[in-house]
Design a protein around this motif. Sequence first.
Motif, PDB file in Angstrom:
ATOM      1  N   ILE A 167       0.752  -1.230   0.065  1.00 12.82           N
ATOM      2  CA  ILE A 167       0.171  -0.057  -0.031  1.00 12.82           C
ATOM      3  C   ILE A 167       1.138   1.247  -0.121  1.00 12.82           C
ATOM      4  O   ILE A 167       1.485   1.804   0.991  1.00 12.82           O
ATOM      5  N   LYS A 168       1.232   1.810  -1.246  1.00 12.49           N
ATOM      6  CA  LYS A 168       1.996   3.117  -1.302  1.00 12.49           C
ATOM      7  C   LYS A 168       1.380   4.242  -0.615  1.00 12.49           C
ATOM      8  O   LYS A 168       2.151   5.086  -0.160  1.00 12.49           O
ATOM      9  N   ASN A 169       0.265   4.430  -0.619  1.00 12.78           N
ATOM     10  CA  ASN A 169      -0.379   5.444   0.210  1.00 12.78           C
ATOM     11  C   ASN A 169      -0.270   5.179   1.794  1.00 12.78           C
ATOM     12  O   ASN A 169      -0.614   4.342   2.122  1.00 12.78           O
ATOM     13  N   ARG A 170       0.483   6.278   2.218  1.00  8.83           N
ATOM     14  CA  ARG A 170       0.702   5.993   3.847  1.00  8.83           C
ATOM     15  C   ARG A 170      -0.125   6.085   4.828  1.00  8.83           C
ATOM     16  O   ARG A 170      -0.369   5.216   5.713  1.00  8.83           O
ATOM     17  N   THR A 171      -1.564   6.780   4.584  1.00 10.80           N
ATOM     18  CA  THR A 171      -2.655   6.574   5.334  1.00 10.80           C
ATOM     19  C   THR A 171      -3.258   5.390   5.472  1.00 10.80           C
ATOM     20  O   THR A 171      -3.811   4.842   6.236  1.00 10.80           O
ATOM     21  N   GLY A 172      -3.404   4.883   4.049  1.00 12.77           N
ATOM     22  CA  GLY A 172      -3.973   3.751   3.991  1.00 12.77           C
ATOM     23  C   GLY A 172      -3.167   2.641   4.426  1.00 12.77           C
ATOM     24  O   GLY A 172      -3.658   1.594   5.118  1.00 12.77           O
ATOM     25  N   ALA A 173      -1.958   2.489   4.367  1.00  9.01           N
ATOM     26  CA  ALA A 173      -1.027   1.475   5.145  1.00  9.01           C
ATOM     27  C   ALA A 173      -1.129   1.500   6.470  1.00  9.01           C
ATOM     28  O   ALA A 173      -1.383   0.554   7.109  1.00  9.01           O
ATOM     29  N   LEU A 174      -1.036   2.762   7.123  1.00  9.94           N
ATOM     30  CA  LEU A 174      -1.250   2.976   8.405  1.00  9.94           C
ATOM     31  C   LEU A 174      -2.732   2.343   9.152  1.00  9.94           C
ATOM     32  O   LEU A 174      -2.821   1.782  10.016  1.00  9.94           O
ATOM     33  N   ALA A 175      -3.671   2.590   8.537  1.00 10.50           N
ATOM     34  CA  ALA A 175      -4.877   2.296   8.661  1.00 10.50           C
ATOM     35  C   ALA A 175      -5.082   0.757   8.860  1.00 10.50           C
ATOM     36  O   ALA A 175      -5.431   0.230   9.661  1.00 10.50           O
ATOM     37  N   VAL A 176      -4.469  -0.026   7.589  1.00  4.61           N
ATOM     38  CA  VAL A 176      -4.490  -1.389   7.862  1.00  4.61           C
ATOM     39  C   VAL A 176      -3.627  -2.028   8.850  1.00  4.61           C
ATOM     40  O   VAL A 176      -4.067  -2.822   9.690  1.00  4.61           O
ATOM     41  N   GLY A 177      -2.471  -1.290   8.822  1.00  3.64           N
ATOM     42  CA  GLY A 177      -1.585  -1.703  10.161  1.00  3.64           C
ATOM     43  C   GLY A 177      -2.258  -1.617  11.565  1.00  3.64           C
ATOM     44  O   GLY A 177      -2.075  -2.681  12.340  1.00  3.64           O
ATOM     45  N   PHE A 178      -2.762  -0.602  11.734  1.00  6.90           N
ATOM     46  CA  PHE A 178      -3.516  -0.244  13.172  1.00  6.90           C
ATOM     47  C   PHE A 178      -4.599  -1.160  13.285  1.00  6.90           C
ATOM     48  O   PHE A 178      -5.020  -1.828  14.261  1.00  6.90           O
ATOM     49  N   TRP A 179      -5.298  -1.494  12.132  1.00  5.75           N
ATOM     50  CA  TRP A 179      -6.603  -2.429  12.384  1.00  5.75           C
ATOM     51  C   TRP A 179      -5.940  -3.876  12.711  1.00  5.75           C
ATOM     52  O   TRP A 179      -6.549  -4.513  13.661  1.00  5.75           O
ATOM     53  N   CYS A 180      -4.952  -4.505  12.034  1.00  8.32           N
ATOM     54  CA  CYS A 180      -4.430  -5.734  12.370  1.00  8.32           C
ATOM     55  C   CYS A 180      -3.849  -5.742  13.686  1.00  8.32           C
ATOM     56  O   CYS A 180      -4.137  -6.530  14.437  1.00  8.32           O
ATOM     57  N   LEU A 181      -3.188  -4.836  14.095  1.00 11.93           N
ATOM     58  CA  LEU A 181      -2.525  -4.548  15.483  1.00 11.93           C
ATOM     59  C   LEU A 181      -3.776  -4.685  16.757  1.00 11.93           C
ATOM     60  O   LEU A 181      -3.461  -5.384  17.548  1.00 11.93           O
ATOM     61  N   ILE A 182      -4.592  -3.814  16.470  1.00 11.83           N
ATOM     62  CA  ILE A 182      -6.023  -3.630  17.284  1.00 11.83           C
ATOM     63  C   ILE A 182      -6.630  -5.054  17.443  1.00 11.83           C
ATOM     64  O   ILE A 182      -7.096  -5.666  18.649  1.00 11.83           O
ATOM     65  N   PHE A 183      -7.042  -5.335  16.305  1.00 15.44           N
ATOM     66  CA  PHE A 183      -7.739  -6.837  16.264  1.00 15.44           C
ATOM     67  C   PHE A 183      -7.050  -8.181  16.921  1.00 15.44           C
ATOM     68  O   PHE A 183      -7.613  -8.657  17.546  1.00 15.44           O
ATOM     69  N   THR A 184      -5.805  -8.045  16.706  1.00 14.32           N
ATOM     70  CA  THR A 184      -4.703  -9.274  17.305  1.00 14.32           C
ATOM     71  C   THR A 184      -4.852  -8.873  18.799  1.00 14.32           C
ATOM     72  O   THR A 184      -4.867  -9.851  19.551  1.00 14.32           O
ATOM     73  N   PHE A 185      -4.677  -7.891  19.239  1.00 10.33           N
ATOM     74  CA  PHE A 185      -4.503  -7.562  20.600  1.00 10.33           C
ATOM     75  C   PHE A 185      -5.728  -7.813  21.277  1.00 10.33           C
ATOM     76  O   PHE A 185      -5.932  -8.770  22.510  1.00 10.33           O
ATOM     77  N   ILE A 186      -6.890  -7.384  20.747  1.00  8.52           N
ATOM     78  CA  ILE A 186      -8.218  -7.645  21.450  1.00  8.52           C
ATOM     79  C   ILE A 186      -8.605  -9.347  21.327  1.00  8.52           C
ATOM     80  O   ILE A 186      -8.896  -9.925  22.602  1.00  8.52           O
ATOM     81  N   CYS A 187      -8.257  -9.991  20.223  1.00  7.08           N
ATOM     82  CA  CYS A 187      -8.406 -11.246  20.279  1.00  7.08           C
ATOM     83  C   CYS A 187      -7.568 -12.092  21.439  1.00  7.08           C
ATOM     84  O   CYS A 187      -7.953 -13.252  22.094  1.00  7.08           O
ATOM     85  N   ALA A 188      -6.503 -11.585  21.416  1.00  2.81           N
ATOM     86  CA  ALA A 188      -5.405 -12.361  22.423  1.00  2.81           C
ATOM     87  C   ALA A 188      -6.013 -12.144  23.828  1.00  2.81           C
ATOM     88  O   ALA A 188      -5.824 -12.914  24.748  1.00  2.81           O
ATOM     89  N   SER A 189      -6.507 -10.805  24.122  1.00  2.00           N
ATOM     90  CA  SER A 189      -6.898 -10.439  25.455  1.00  2.00           C
ATOM     91  C   SER A 189      -8.287 -11.295  25.800  1.00  2.00           C
ATOM     92  O   SER A 189      -8.267 -11.848  27.019  1.00  2.00           O
ATOM     93  N   LEU A 190      -9.180 -11.534  24.837  1.00  2.00           N
ATOM     94  CA  LEU A 190     -10.448 -12.445  25.067  1.00  2.00           C
ATOM     95  C   LEU A 190     -10.220 -13.692  25.289  1.00  2.00           C
ATOM     96  O   LEU A 190     -10.910 -14.297  25.638  1.00  2.00           O
ATOM     97  N   GLY A 191      -9.017 -14.161  24.839  1.00  2.00           N
ATOM     98  CA  GLY A 191      -8.538 -15.529  25.046  1.00  2.00           C
ATOM     99  C   GLY A 191      -8.263 -16.033  26.187  1.00  2.00           C
ATOM    100  O   GLY A 191      -8.589 -17.199  26.662  1.00  2.00           O
ATOM    101  N   PHE A 192      -8.276 -15.136  27.294  1.00  3.26           N
ATOM    102  CA  PHE A 192      -8.268 -15.473  28.707  1.00  3.26           C
ATOM    103  C   PHE A 192      -9.457 -16.156  29.334  1.00  3.26           C
ATOM    104  O   PHE A 192      -9.697 -16.730  30.251  1.00  3.26           O
ATOM    105  N   VAL A 193     -10.665 -15.736  28.353  1.00  2.00           N
ATOM    106  CA  VAL A 193     -12.053 -16.394  28.698  1.00  2.00           C
ATOM    107  C   VAL A 193     -11.592 -18.064  28.646  1.00  2.00           C
ATOM    108  O   VAL A 193     -11.546 -18.508  27.482  1.00  2.00           O
ATOM    109  N   PRO A 194     -11.960 -18.868  29.721  1.00  2.00           N
ATOM    110  CA  PRO A 194     -11.820 -20.392  29.445  1.00  2.00           C
ATOM    111  C   PRO A 194     -12.802 -21.051  28.346  1.00  2.00           C
ATOM    112  O   PRO A 194     -13.922 -20.509  28.419  1.00  2.00           O
TER     113      PRO A 194
END
Length: 486
Positions: free
Chosen positions: A414-441
């Motif tokens: 993604i050559k557009n910097r804003t678009g690349a950052l949007a995708v990067g933040f999406w993946c980062l936040i999504f991964t962090f939330i899924c990892a945190s919800l994994g604490f639920v047995p």
Amino acid sequence: MKEDVINLDLNKKHYLTWPVIALIDFVTIISFENIFYPFQNQGLSVVISWIFLLFSYVIPYALISSQMSLTFDNQEGGLASWVRRSSNDTLGYWTSWMYWVQSVPYIVDVSNSVIVSFSWIIFGDNSLDKKMSTFWFGMLTFVIILAFILLENRLRNSLEILSLLGGGAMFIMSMLFVALAAWAVMHGGHKIATQPFNWGAFKPSFSLNYFSTTGLLIFAMSGAELAAPYVSQMKNPKRDFPKAMWMLAIMTGFLTIFGTLALAMFFNAHHIPHDFKMNGPYYAFRLLGESLGMGKVLMYIFAVVQAIFMMAQLAVLLDASSRVFAGDVADKFMPKWLTKKNKNGRPIHSYTFTVGLSLFLLLLTGTLPNINTIYNWLLNINGIISPYKTCWVFFAFVAMRMHQEKYKSDYVFIKNRTGALAVGFWCLIFTFICASLGFVPQNVDFGTAEFNHQLVLNIITVIVLFGLGYILPWMRKREKMREEAK
């Protein structure tokens, strides 16, 4: 003249092709059994989850790994180097620590799988839980880990070859299962077990259990960054490495989506066996063999392939985890005794760390009621710790793209910097939330004593494994103070 040609051939560098790199990464990331626990957790609706993740997560993840690998193509530390070079030494250290420590539950999990595979080879059924206590299961797991560590110096090279052979055989068995399952149903040899098999069966149930199990899907599909060291072994990485990542994403999508559909042909998605995560692959090949008139032949073949693959993977994991700190970590974080190497070039004391933490996890599993529960709990721990580690991939990408003028890459996602950052933040936040919800047995009822027990184990495990990372810099600081005092 003839001698000149021979010398020219000897000096000619051997390059890896992009299909080979894709296959090496694929067999390291995902195997046939990775589609079983999401199927038990989410039923047939997991197909929708796989499709959603393929386009919104797996493909961006693979292409982000492409850019990061080609941007930092001369770094030895892999993901830790990405973080260190795009941010600072401290975060680079924490990436190294988390990358190493997340392998420990997986090492114990793989050792468990070795025992399960041999039980199917010997007994031909699922009777392990009845014939072995949790104590002896834990002891045997520890013995296997210790034995592979002691044999590491002599068997490492041969087991890496076995890993490639076993991984290739596992890939063939996985594709064979999908193809033969479709053939059996189309030719009337087997009726679809999941009924009704309609669009309603694929509809996700957006519950706490659904979201808390998504971390296991990320665990099953993550690891594209593992291909980074192979960039330097390609003839034209700018052109070919992204191709390898595309192939990796497509193969992962094919196995997860069509493999799940094949499972629905043999197992009722509404009534899945309670030990499906541990014994599901063996059930699947037994049912497939019976539907094709082959009896248990396919099941035994799979059990042998699984045993070889898991033992080789265990050897490679132990070797890789022992070397991670030797890659690219600032001197102020790492005690010298930990990086001390034996005559074979291995940092021997990191093996001690691995054994100690494995024993810690096995002591925790000793508080669980049966082998099936132990197997499931370790999988769930991987669904927490592994996604937290994966967060660093996207953190490094965001940090690099925020200051992209400082870095040069032969490939840009993604050559557009804003678009690349949007995708990067999406993946980062999504991964962090899924990892945190994994604490639920998982696989236990909310609010029960067993639920609370596993929740406490999850919290203790993550605190201990990640928290120990604070000790090494402190030890290094004390070490330097003693050196200066002399």
